[in-house]
Motif scaffolding. Structure first.
Motif, PDB file in Angstrom:
ATOM      1  N   GLU A 116       8.290 -20.137  -3.825  1.00 16.85           N
ATOM      2  CA  GLU A 116       7.568 -20.814  -4.335  1.00 16.85           C
ATOM      3  C   GLU A 116       7.481 -19.414  -5.022  1.00 16.85           C
ATOM      4  O   GLU A 116       6.753 -18.877  -6.182  1.00 16.85           O
ATOM      5  N   VAL A 245      -1.163 -17.674  -9.729  1.00 22.05           N
ATOM      6  CA  VAL A 245      -0.314 -17.282  -8.729  1.00 22.05           C
ATOM      7  C   VAL A 245      -0.580 -16.086  -8.326  1.00 22.05           C
ATOM      8  O   VAL A 245      -0.134 -14.684  -8.756  1.00 22.05           O
ATOM      9  N   GLU A 253       2.678 -26.047 -14.636  1.00 21.84           N
ATOM     10  CA  GLU A 253       2.944 -27.088 -13.567  1.00 21.84           C
ATOM     11  C   GLU A 253       2.822 -27.826 -14.146  1.00 21.84           C
ATOM     12  O   GLU A 253       1.906 -28.615 -14.568  1.00 21.84           O
TER      13      GLU A 253
END
Length: 260
Positions: A116, A245, A253
């Protein structure tokens, strides 16, 4: 028929040449506080056409500021309790491919969070150096292919969730075919996202992609993101593709298809 025989861990350049596996690794930064591990990996990778720079973890960020590397191999345990924060800082400074090494006891959380935060792969101790070499080469091959596609004049656009962005006409069409008007910077920003979907991109990277060098404050990219979001999400067929983020920047996404 003679059975297949894999080469041993120490050998192999002749065997690799026979299979066309002699691509140079380039300059590789190996980061670990474990001297034995640094030596083992450095010696192995040097035998396979790598220019290796082995360092301890506390030198990591300084080396990234001053040097150019084609690959990073980072022992996560050596980063200490601030490991995830350091990974975030790494991705704010550079997009050099990163392989994270982690202990089997904490593999699940390190694997998920590491990816991630921008790691390209996670390898769990114990592992064979040849597996590390294979993964490194795979990442570098994908990166080279991505560069050639992104820079190719034959790429005419991108498709995501039924929407299409066309490079030649600089137009965005939604799933129904309606045109969404974009400014020059909004078009550049969306193109940057679509070239690297599902990957966190730092504000600095996005600013460079949109050529916003005349802006004084980094937060100016946040304003551009907000404007792009409003245009995308104003359409009933849109969803919130641009995710924030924390500590890094933004991520698009969606599954993206390149149009030729």
């Amino acid at each position: 028929m003679r059975a297949y025989e894999a080469p041993d861990a120490s050998g192999g350049l002749a065997w690799e040449q026979s299979l066309g596996l002699t691509t140079s690794l380039g300059r590789v930064l190996v980061v670990s506080n474990n001297a034995a591990l640094r030596t083992r990996l450095s010696s192995f990778l040097e035998r396979h056409r790598g220019e290796i720079v082995p360092i301890e973890a506390h030198h990591l960020l300084r080396h990234l500021e001053r040097g150019r590397y084609g690959l990073m191999i980072v022992d996560f345990d050596s980063l200490g309790p601030s490991g995830f924060a350091i990974l975030g800082r790494i991705r704010m400074q550079t997009f050099v491919p990163l392989i994270l090494l982690t202990d089997e006891r904490r593999a699940d959380i390190d694997y998920v969070v590491g990816l991630e935060l921008g790691a390209d792969d996670v390898l769990i101790h114990p592992f064979e150096p040849r597996e590390l070499l294979a993964r490194a080469r795979a990442i570098l091959r994908r990166q080279e292919i991505g560069r050639s596609i992104a820079g190719s004049p034959t790429v005419r656009g991108f498709r995501f969730d039924g929407w299409e962005l066309h490079q030649k006409t600089r137009s965005l069409r939604d799933a129904s075919g309606a045109v969404i008007e974009l400014s020059k910077r909004e078009f550049s920003l969306l193109t940057c996202f679509l070239e690297a979907p599902l990957r966190p991109l730092s504000r600095l990277h996005l600013m460079r992609a949109t050529r916003m060098h005349e802006d004084i404050f980094d937060r100016s990219i946040d304003v551009q993101i907000l404007r792009l979001r409003r245009k995308l999400e104003a359409n009933p067929s849109a969803r919130n593709w641009i995710k924030t983020v924390r500590g890094i920047g933004y991520c698009f996404e969606a599954q993206v298809e390149t149009l030729f």
